[in-house]
Structures are given as C-alpha cells and as structure tokens.
Design a protein around this motif. Structure first.
Motif, PDB file in Angstrom:
ATOM      1  N   GLN A   1     -76.640  11.893  12.843  1.00 28.40           N
ATOM      2  CA  GLN A   1     -75.637  11.257  14.030  1.00 28.40           C
ATOM      3  C   GLN A   1     -74.766  10.218  13.247  1.00 28.40           C
ATOM      4  OE1 GLN A   1     -74.776  13.147  17.416  1.00 28.40           O
ATOM      5  NE2 GLN A   1     -76.304  13.933  18.034  1.00 28.40           N
ATOM      6  N   GLN A   2     -75.305   9.381  12.492  1.00 25.63           N
ATOM      7  CA  GLN A   2     -75.388   7.827  12.256  1.00 25.63           C
ATOM      8  C   GLN A   2     -73.781   7.841  12.431  1.00 25.63           C
ATOM      9  OE1 GLN A   2     -74.372   6.012   9.799  1.00 25.63           O
ATOM     10  NE2 GLN A   2     -75.402   4.102   9.886  1.00 25.63           N
ATOM     11  N   GLY A   3     -73.260   8.627  11.399  1.00 20.06           N
ATOM     12  CA  GLY A   3     -71.150   8.481  11.190  1.00 20.06           C
ATOM     13  C   GLY A   3     -71.066   9.107  12.533  1.00 20.06           C
ATOM     14  N   ALA A   4     -70.900   9.664  13.102  1.00 17.01           N
ATOM     15  CA  ALA A   4     -70.197   9.698  14.155  1.00 17.01           C
ATOM     16  C   ALA A   4     -70.911   8.724  15.717  1.00 17.01           C
ATOM     17  CB  ALA A   4     -70.878  11.245  15.178  1.00 17.01           C
ATOM     18  N   VAL A   5     -71.973   8.072  14.702  1.00 13.88           N
ATOM     19  CA  VAL A   5     -71.922   6.379  16.317  1.00 13.88           C
ATOM     20  C   VAL A   5     -71.179   5.577  15.533  1.00 13.88           C
ATOM     21  CG1 VAL A   5     -73.976   5.462  17.167  1.00 13.88           C
ATOM     22  CG2 VAL A   5     -74.469   7.518  16.524  1.00 13.88           C
ATOM     23  N   ALA A   6     -70.632   5.499  14.167  1.00 17.36           N
ATOM     24  CA  ALA A   6     -70.214   4.396  13.930  1.00 17.36           C
ATOM     25  C   ALA A   6     -68.884   4.691  14.366  1.00 17.36           C
ATOM     26  CB  ALA A   6     -69.889   4.499  12.736  1.00 17.36           C
ATOM     27  N   ALA A   7     -67.929   5.964  14.404  1.00 17.56           N
ATOM     28  CA  ALA A   7     -67.131   6.117  14.285  1.00 17.56           C
ATOM     29  C   ALA A   7     -66.510   6.001  16.111  1.00 17.56           C
ATOM     30  CB  ALA A   7     -66.916   7.537  14.430  1.00 17.56           C
ATOM     31  N   ARG A   8     -68.041   6.168  16.961  1.00 17.59           N
ATOM     32  CA  ARG A   8     -67.515   6.004  18.555  1.00 17.59           C
ATOM     33  C   ARG A   8     -67.606   4.547  18.480  1.00 17.59           C
ATOM     34  NH1 ARG A   8     -64.614   6.082  21.351  1.00 17.59           N
ATOM     35  NH2 ARG A   8     -65.582   6.454  24.022  1.00 17.59           N
ATOM     36  N   LEU A   9     -68.074   3.651  17.944  1.00 10.74           N
ATOM     37  CA  LEU A   9     -68.438   2.299  18.303  1.00 10.74           C
ATOM     38  C   LEU A   9     -66.819   1.511  17.643  1.00 10.74           C
ATOM     39  CD1 LEU A   9     -72.197   1.386  16.858  1.00 10.74           C
ATOM     40  CD2 LEU A   9     -71.160   1.988  19.154  1.00 10.74           C
ATOM     41  N   LYS A  10     -66.150   2.435  16.623  1.00  9.12           N
ATOM     42  CA  LYS A  10     -65.523   1.233  16.445  1.00  9.12           C
ATOM     43  C   LYS A  10     -63.721   1.654  17.566  1.00  9.12           C
ATOM     44  CE  LYS A  10     -65.325   2.580  12.312  1.00  9.12           C
ATOM     45  NZ  LYS A  10     -65.150   3.495  10.817  1.00  9.12           N
ATOM     46  N   GLU A  11     -63.775   2.797  18.338  1.00 14.13           N
ATOM     47  CA  GLU A  11     -63.050   3.483  18.843  1.00 14.13           C
ATOM     48  C   GLU A  11     -63.301   2.649  20.223  1.00 14.13           C
ATOM     49  OE1 GLU A  11     -63.005   7.972  17.800  1.00 14.13           O
ATOM     50  OE2 GLU A  11     -64.369   7.602  19.723  1.00 14.13           O
ATOM     51  N   ILE A  12     -64.647   1.904  20.361  1.00 19.62           N
ATOM     52  CA  ILE A  12     -64.947   1.229  21.273  1.00 19.62           C
ATOM     53  C   ILE A  12     -64.231  -0.621  21.220  1.00 19.62           C
ATOM     54  CG2 ILE A  12     -67.440   0.790  23.764  1.00 19.62           C
ATOM     55  CD1 ILE A  12     -68.268   3.240  23.170  1.00 19.62           C
TER      56      ILE A  12
ATOM     57  N   TRP B   1     -76.389  11.020  23.455  1.00 22.40           N
ATOM     58  CA  TRP B   1     -77.323  10.085  22.972  1.00 22.40           C
ATOM     59  C   TRP B   1     -77.382   8.336  24.171  1.00 22.40           C
ATOM     60  CZ3 TRP B   1     -73.113  10.295  18.669  1.00 22.40           C
ATOM     61  CH2 TRP B   1     -72.158   9.242  19.259  1.00 22.40           C
ATOM     62  N   TYR B   2     -78.519   7.511  23.277  1.00 22.37           N
ATOM     63  CA  TYR B   2     -79.125   6.861  24.187  1.00 22.37           C
ATOM     64  C   TYR B   2     -78.014   5.232  23.403  1.00 22.37           C
ATOM     65  CZ  TYR B   2     -82.838   9.318  25.637  1.00 22.37           C
ATOM     66  OH  TYR B   2     -83.051  10.982  25.851  1.00 22.37           O
ATOM     67  N   PRO B   3     -77.181   4.124  24.528  1.00 20.28           N
ATOM     68  CA  PRO B   3     -77.001   4.458  26.230  1.00 20.28           C
ATOM     69  C   PRO B   3     -75.504   4.970  25.432  1.00 20.28           C
ATOM     70  CG  PRO B   3     -76.651   2.294  25.044  1.00 20.28           C
ATOM     71  CD  PRO B   3     -77.182   2.821  24.202  1.00 20.28           C
ATOM     72  N   SER B   4     -75.009   6.063  27.375  1.00 17.49           N
ATOM     73  CA  SER B   4     -74.166   6.139  27.084  1.00 17.49           C
ATOM     74  C   SER B   4     -72.612   5.722  27.226  1.00 17.49           C
ATOM     75  CB  SER B   4     -73.716   6.633  28.781  1.00 17.49           C
ATOM     76  OG  SER B   4     -73.637   5.289  29.830  1.00 17.49           O
ATOM     77  N   ASP B   5     -71.750   5.458  26.921  1.00 13.19           N
ATOM     78  CA  ASP B   5     -70.153   4.928  25.884  1.00 13.19           C
ATOM     79  C   ASP B   5     -70.012   4.512  27.639  1.00 13.19           C
ATOM     80  OD1 ASP B   5     -70.266   6.996  24.207  1.00 13.19           O
ATOM     81  OD2 ASP B   5     -68.462   8.203  24.387  1.00 13.19           O
ATOM     82  N   ASP B   6     -70.304   4.581  29.078  1.00 15.94           N
ATOM     83  CA  ASP B   6     -69.810   3.539  29.258  1.00 15.94           C
ATOM     84  C   ASP B   6     -70.737   1.989  29.773  1.00 15.94           C
ATOM     85  OD1 ASP B   6     -71.555   5.218  30.770  1.00 15.94           O
ATOM     86  OD2 ASP B   6     -71.060   4.566  33.174  1.00 15.94           O
ATOM     87  N   ILE B   7     -71.819   2.572  29.320  1.00 12.38           N
ATOM     88  CA  ILE B   7     -72.960   1.528  29.541  1.00 12.38           C
ATOM     89  C   ILE B   7     -72.602   0.641  27.889  1.00 12.38           C
ATOM     90  CG2 ILE B   7     -75.138   0.823  28.476  1.00 12.38           C
ATOM     91  CD1 ILE B   7     -76.390   2.814  30.475  1.00 12.38           C
ATOM     92  N   LEU B   8     -71.985   1.243  26.895  1.00 17.06           N
ATOM     93  CA  LEU B   8     -71.850   0.585  25.167  1.00 17.06           C
ATOM     94  C   LEU B   8     -70.308  -0.067  25.848  1.00 17.06           C
ATOM     95  CD1 LEU B   8     -72.291   3.647  22.603  1.00 17.06           C
ATOM     96  CD2 LEU B   8     -73.609   1.238  23.648  1.00 17.06           C
ATOM     97  N   GLU B   9     -69.331   0.446  26.513  1.00 14.57           N
ATOM     98  CA  GLU B   9     -67.968  -0.178  27.084  1.00 14.57           C
ATOM     99  C   GLU B   9     -68.592  -1.981  27.522  1.00 14.57           C
ATOM    100  OE1 GLU B   9     -65.854   2.778  28.693  1.00 14.57           O
ATOM    101  OE2 GLU B   9     -65.333   3.480  27.219  1.00 14.57           O
ATOM    102  N   ARG B  10     -69.072  -1.152  28.665  1.00 15.78           N
ATOM    103  CA  ARG B  10     -70.107  -3.241  29.414  1.00 15.78           C
ATOM    104  C   ARG B  10     -70.595  -4.226  28.460  1.00 15.78           C
ATOM    105  NH1 ARG B  10     -67.149  -4.817  32.784  1.00 15.78           N
ATOM    106  NH2 ARG B  10     -68.462  -5.434  34.272  1.00 15.78           N
ATOM    107  N   ALA B  11     -71.660  -2.890  27.422  1.00 11.44           N
ATOM    108  CA  ALA B  11     -71.822  -3.729  26.728  1.00 11.44           C
ATOM    109  C   ALA B  11     -71.068  -4.557  25.674  1.00 11.44           C
ATOM    110  CB  ALA B  11     -72.897  -3.440  25.425  1.00 11.44           C
ATOM    111  N   LEU B  12     -70.437  -4.408  24.662  1.00 10.89           N
ATOM    112  CA  LEU B  12     -69.257  -5.024  24.228  1.00 10.89           C
ATOM    113  C   LEU B  12     -68.630  -6.324  25.520  1.00 10.89           C
ATOM    114  CD1 LEU B  12     -67.717  -4.998  21.831  1.00 10.89           C
ATOM    115  CD2 LEU B  12     -65.805  -3.775  22.374  1.00 10.89           C
ATOM    116  N   HIS B  13     -68.894  -5.969  26.280  1.00 11.36           N
ATOM    117  CA  HIS B  13     -67.849  -6.793  27.403  1.00 11.36           C
ATOM    118  C   HIS B  13     -68.938  -7.765  27.161  1.00 11.36           C
ATOM    119  CE1 HIS B  13     -66.532  -9.022  30.654  1.00 11.36           C
ATOM    120  NE2 HIS B  13     -66.987  -9.444  31.492  1.00 11.36           N
ATOM    121  N   PHE B  14     -70.649  -7.622  27.549  1.00 11.66           N
ATOM    122  CA  PHE B  14     -71.337  -8.534  27.629  1.00 11.66           C
ATOM    123  C   PHE B  14     -71.449  -9.573  26.033  1.00 11.66           C
ATOM    124  CE2 PHE B  14     -71.399  -7.167  31.803  1.00 11.66           C
ATOM    125  CZ  PHE B  14     -71.399  -8.078  32.791  1.00 11.66           C
TER     126      PHE B  14
END
Length: 269
Positions: free
Chosen positions: A240-251, A208-221
């Motif tokens: 994949q809504q559930g999978a995205v929610a789970a990954r966001l929580k992990e980040i 999916w868009y964006p990649s995990d590394d961008i999401l990690e930086r997004a959280l930082h900012f």
C-alpha cells in the motif's frame, strides 16, 4: 522514489523468510531503498532468548548486523539496503538499550511501544472488564510512553503510534485528544519521525497506523512521516505504499523521510 523501512525476517521467530528474500521482494516492488529492521533481543532479560516467538536471541544481533551489511554490499547499485532495527521502549531499561545498540552502525532505530502496564498492546482481552475511566487511563499511559520515547533521543522513527487499536478497534473511540496532541507536539519538537505502517491491515482494525485524524494532527504539529510495511513475509514488502503516498498528499504533506547513517533523507511525495 519508493522506500520501505520496516521489515522483519526469520530471526524474530514470528516472520517468514530470509533477509535476502525481503531485499528481492523490494526490488520486485520497485523500491530504491529497503530497510531491514527486525526486533531487538530482550536485552534486560537474563535469558539468552526470553521470548523466542517475539524477538531474536542476544547472540544473534551481531550475526544480524553482519548479514545486513554483507547484503548491503552485494546489492549496491541495485537497491540501497539499510541497517535498521526495531527496539521496544522500556523506560526502566532505556540506558541498557541505548548503550547496547550504540555498538552497531545502524542507519536508523525504530522505537515502538508494545507493552503497557506489563501487557501486550495487542491483547484484546485486557479491555473486557475495564470501565471508561480505566480505558482512558490505559490509553493515556500508552501515549505517555510514546511521548517519553520521543524525548529519549534513542530513535529516529517511532513505530505504529496507534497500534493498540490493532486487535481492539474501539481503542480509537476512547477519548484522549489532549494526550495525543501533547504526544504529537513533543514528537514534532524532538524532530522524530512517525511511520505510516500498513500492517494494521493484518489485524482486526484493518487499515493502517496511525489513523487519518492523527496524521492530520501530526501535520499541524510539524511531525515528519516515514513509511514501513512492517512486513513479516516478503509478499507484504511495500504494501500500500502508493495509496499511503496519495493519502498523505490529500492531507497536506509534501514529503516524507527516511534515514541513512542516522541522517534524514527527504523524499518528495
């Protein structure tokens, strides 16, 4: 509570199904909120429908808005149907788009960069003859445009902010950390959300868009996130809504957002 803010339908010329089909698919997927967000017409073109396989005709936008609002009333109490739209960001035409879209009661507008230097971001052949410096220049321009779109004040959500990798997965390997960080910093300061868009799974890049590394930086900012399947057929609604929610929580994200009458609605993950 589940929502999906990015769906299309037949008017854009490259999606299947009616708006009703997507709403029914949203109900079947257990959504509480579904946003309809088809592509804007090409307002700056003198043609009525400049690109019939990409975006609706100019005369269709009023019909589109009327249909969504009618279905919104019909489905009240079953699912909250939101009136959205996905708008290209063309700097030279920004004011035309701003004033044209202001005439309609959109709950939110997704701003997406689909063209860089006059070429589609999904055109994989553009990279064939480019060296490393030229590749970096293209990627830098892509993120400059996204940064400018955030500053424009036209959008509540920015669409698929690394979609240029869609048909060219090596895009992610082109160094541009400084440009991406500056883009995310501005998005955070401007209070615009970015979507996690699962349509990358339909492209060569997968995922999916964006990649995990961008999401990690997004959280930082301090960038807030939303969700959109970018469904072009009803079966992909809420993909994949559930999978995205789970990954966001992990980040490390604790919530995501959607917009109603352009007011931010916060939903715990």
């Amino acid at each position: 509570m589940k929502f999906d803010l990015h769906t299309h339908h037949f008017r854009c010329g490259h999606a299947d199904g009616s708006i009703r089909d997507y709403i029914e698919a949203g109900i079947a997927a257990g959504l509480s909120v579904i946003g309809i967000s088809d592509h804007t017409p090409y307002f700056a073109s003198p043609s009525e429908q400049a690109f019939p396989r990409i975006a609706m005709a100019k005369s269709e936008i009023a019909n589109y808005v009327e249909e969504v609002l009618s279905l919104q009333k019909e489905y009240a109490g079953k699912i909250d149907v939101l009136l959205g739209i996905e708008s290209d960001y063309f700097p030279q035409h920004a004011e035309l788009y701003r004033t044209t879209l202001a005439a309609y009661p959109f709950d939110y507008i997704i701003g997406s960069v689909h063209n860089v230097e006059g070429d589609s971001i999904f055109n994989k052949s553009r990279w064939k003859k480019l060296g490393p410096k030229q590749m970096h220049a293209v990627k830098a321009e892509y993120y400059r445009l996204i940064t400018e779109s955030a500053r424009s004040g036209m959008f509540q959500i920015l669409g698929h902010i690394d979609a240029m990798k869609g048909n060219y997965p090596n895009f992610s390997q082109i160094p541009a950390a400084a440009e991406i960080d500056e883009c995310l910093r501005v998005i955070g300061e401007c209070g615009v959300a970015i979507e996690i868009n699962t349509s990358g799974g339909t492209k060569l890049c997968g995922g999916w868009y964006p990649s995990d590394d961008i999401l990690e930086r997004a959280l930082h900012f301090g960038v807030e996130v939303s969700f959109g399947s970018d469904a072009h057929k009803p079966s992909r609604v809420a993909d994949q809504q559930g999978a995205v929610a789970a990954r966001l929580k992990e980040i490390g994200f604790t919530h995501w957002v959607y917009y109603k009458q352009k007011e931010k609605q916060t939903v715990a993950l």
